[in-house]
Design an enzyme around this catalytic site. Structure first.
Site, short mmCIF file in Angstrom:
data_model
loop_
_atom_site.label_atom_id
_atom_site.label_comp_id
_atom_site.label_asym_id
_atom_site.label_seq_id
_atom_site.Cartn_x
_atom_site.Cartn_y
_atom_site.Cartn_z
CB VAL A 172 -1.11 0.03 1.05
CG1 VAL A 172 -2.16 -1.03 1.04
CG2 VAL A 172 -0.38 -0.07 2.51
CB SER A 188 -4.53 2.50 16.85
OG SER A 188 -4.01 2.27 18.14
CE1 TYR A 220 0.46 1.67 14.56
CE2 TYR A 220 -0.52 2.13 16.82
CZ TYR A 220 -0.64 1.26 15.49
OH TYR A 220 -1.61 0.47 15.46
CE LYS A 238 -3.08 2.44 12.74
NZ LYS A 238 -3.67 1.78 11.84
CG PHE A 275 -8.46 -6.47 19.09
CD1 PHE A 275 -8.77 -5.18 19.83
CD2 PHE A 275 -9.64 -7.33 18.66
CE1 PHE A 275 -9.96 -4.84 20.16
CE2 PHE A 275 -10.95 -6.80 18.94
CZ PHE A 275 -11.16 -5.79 19.61
N1 LIG Z 1 -3.46 -5.50 17.07
C1 LIG Z 1 -3.91 -4.77 17.85
O1 LIG Z 1 -3.52 -4.69 18.98
C2 LIG Z 1 -4.23 -3.43 17.21
C3 LIG Z 1 -4.46 -2.14 17.76
C4 LIG Z 1 -5.04 -0.88 17.31
C5 LIG Z 1 -4.80 -1.10 16.04
N2 LIG Z 1 -4.26 -1.94 15.21
C6 LIG Z 1 -4.37 -1.86 13.73
O2 LIG Z 1 -4.99 -3.00 12.87
C7 LIG Z 1 -4.36 -3.25 11.87
C8 LIG Z 1 -3.93 -4.65 11.61
O3 LIG Z 1 -3.00 -4.93 12.60
P1 LIG Z 1 -3.01 -6.34 13.00
O4 LIG Z 1 -3.04 -6.04 14.56
O5 LIG Z 1 -3.86 -7.39 12.64
O6 LIG Z 1 -1.28 -6.80 12.54
P2 LIG Z 1 -0.63 -7.47 11.63
O7 LIG Z 1 0.64 -7.32 11.72
O8 LIG Z 1 -1.18 -8.82 12.18
O9 LIG Z 1 -1.37 -7.00 10.37
C9 LIG Z 1 -0.81 -5.86 9.65
C10 LIG Z 1 -0.92 -6.07 8.28
O10 LIG Z 1 -0.27 -5.23 7.38
C11 LIG Z 1 0.27 -5.79 6.35
N3 LIG Z 1 1.22 -4.64 5.68
C12 LIG Z 1 2.43 -3.96 6.38
N4 LIG Z 1 2.73 -3.28 5.45
C13 LIG Z 1 2.04 -3.51 4.25
C14 LIG Z 1 2.13 -2.77 3.21
N5 LIG Z 1 3.12 -1.75 2.86
N6 LIG Z 1 1.32 -3.12 2.15
C15 LIG Z 1 0.36 -3.80 2.45
N7 LIG Z 1 0.24 -4.55 3.58
C16 LIG Z 1 1.07 -4.18 4.64
C17 LIG Z 1 1.08 -6.97 7.05
O11 LIG Z 1 1.35 -7.81 5.76
C18 LIG Z 1 0.21 -7.55 7.92
O12 LIG Z 1 -0.66 -8.46 7.23
C19 LIG Z 1 -3.19 -2.31 11.58
O13 LIG Z 1 -3.68 -1.00 10.91
C20 LIG Z 1 -2.90 -1.73 13.15
O14 LIG Z 1 -2.06 -0.75 13.12
C21 LIG Z 1 -4.08 -3.10 15.72
#
Ligand SMILES: NC(=O)c1ccc[n+]([C@@H]2O[C@H](COP(=O)([O-])OP(=O)(O)OC[C@H]3O[C@@H](n4cnc5c(N)ncnc54)[C@H](O)[C@@H]3O)[C@@H](O)[C@H]2O)c1
Length: 226
Positions: free
Chosen positions: A24, A118, A131, A135, A164
């Site tokens: 992306v 987030s 970050y 967000k 999460f």
């Molecule tokens: N898990 C948590 O606690 C949490 C909390 C708040 C927000 N988030 C947000 O939720 C979303 C999903 O995160 P997650 O927890 O499933 O983590 P994750 O690391 O499992 O998923 C993030 C995904 O982003 C993809 N990614 C990274 N760089 C990329 C790029 N340049 N192009 C395309 N894809 C790319 C990775 O391959 C991965 O599949 C993220 O935006 C994260 O910031 C997660």
């Protein structure tokens, strides 16, 4: 980005699912993926229903470290190119196709954008300036985007999760996990993927959800550090 995981998921979910490898932070890569999806949608005859840009990266770095080195610009660029620019670029490129897709439902909707912010958009912790800024920007973009898109019948909902269970949080140390648990109210545990999915589903199905950032956090408020 992860072809093996995507392939495994498609195997699990069956032929109604497809994936395109997409970076992306690379606008041409998004174009290729969106074009592929639009072709596939035409083949299936099932209209495009929306877009959920969820790619995100952390990469913690202090604004000024102990050696008085300021935050590297490369850190800011890397995080915002994926979390902010990548999110908006993907949405931007899908929108013309959504606007042209057949209207559905009583309100003649044309689809839903569900963005992922987030808890850090509101209570970023130490080391999270890049970050949290990315967000926070996604959260701030939600209302103006909804206002821009209302004439096309496209809604915008942003979900702001606390911790999460995911690949991102599986990397956290036990110390950080214990610290995070102390900041949790109820339930005092990380959220589950299906709880996140349930809110995405509600965002898609409930036409009154629009232009809003919904915290999904069990009343957790992040402290400065863990
Ligand atoms: N898990 C948590 O606690 C949490 C909390 C708040 C927000 N988030 C947000 O939720 C979303 C999903 O995160 P997650 O927890 O499933 O983590 P994750 O690391 O499992 O998923 C993030 C995904 O982003 C993809 N990614 C990274 N760089 C990329 C790029 N340049 N192009 C395309 N894809 C790319 C990775 O391959 C991965 O599949 C993220 O935006 C994260 O910031 C997660």
């Amino acid at each position: 980005m992860n072809e093996d995981q995507a392939g495994a998921l498609v195997q699990e979910l069956g032929p109604a699912t497809r994936f395109w490898v997409c970076d992306v932070s690379d606008t041409d890569s998004i174009t290729a993926a969106v074009n592929g999806i639009v072709d596939w949608v035409e083949q299936t005859g099932v209209p495009l229903g929306g877009v959920i840009p969820a790619a995100g990266v952390g990469n913690p770095s202090l604004m000024l470290d102990k050696k008085l080195h300021p935050l590297p610009l490369s850190n800011l660029d890397f995080v915002t190119s994926i979390n902010l620019r990548g999110t908006l670029d993907l949405v931007r490129q899908v929108l013309p196709h959504l606007a042209k897709s057949p209207a559905y439902g009583e309100d003649k909707e044309h689809g839903v954008v569900v963005m992922v912010a987030s808890a850090a958009a509101f209570e970023g912790q130490m080391g999270q300036t890049s970050y949290a800024a990315s967000k926070g920007a996604v959260a701030s973009a939600t209302l103006p985007m909804a206002r821009d898109l209302s004439r096309y019948g496209i809604r915008v909902v942003t979900i702001a999760p606390s911790m999460f269970e995911s690949a991102m949080t599986a990397m956290l140390s036990d110390k950080v996990r214990t610290g995070l648990k102390k900041a949790m109210e109820f339930p005092a545990r990380p959220g589950k993927p299906e709880e996140f999915a349930s809110l995405v589903r509600q965002a898609i199905e409930n036409p009154m959800l629009n232009g809003v950032v919904i915290r999904l956090d069990g009343a957790t408020r992040m402290p400065s550090k863990l």
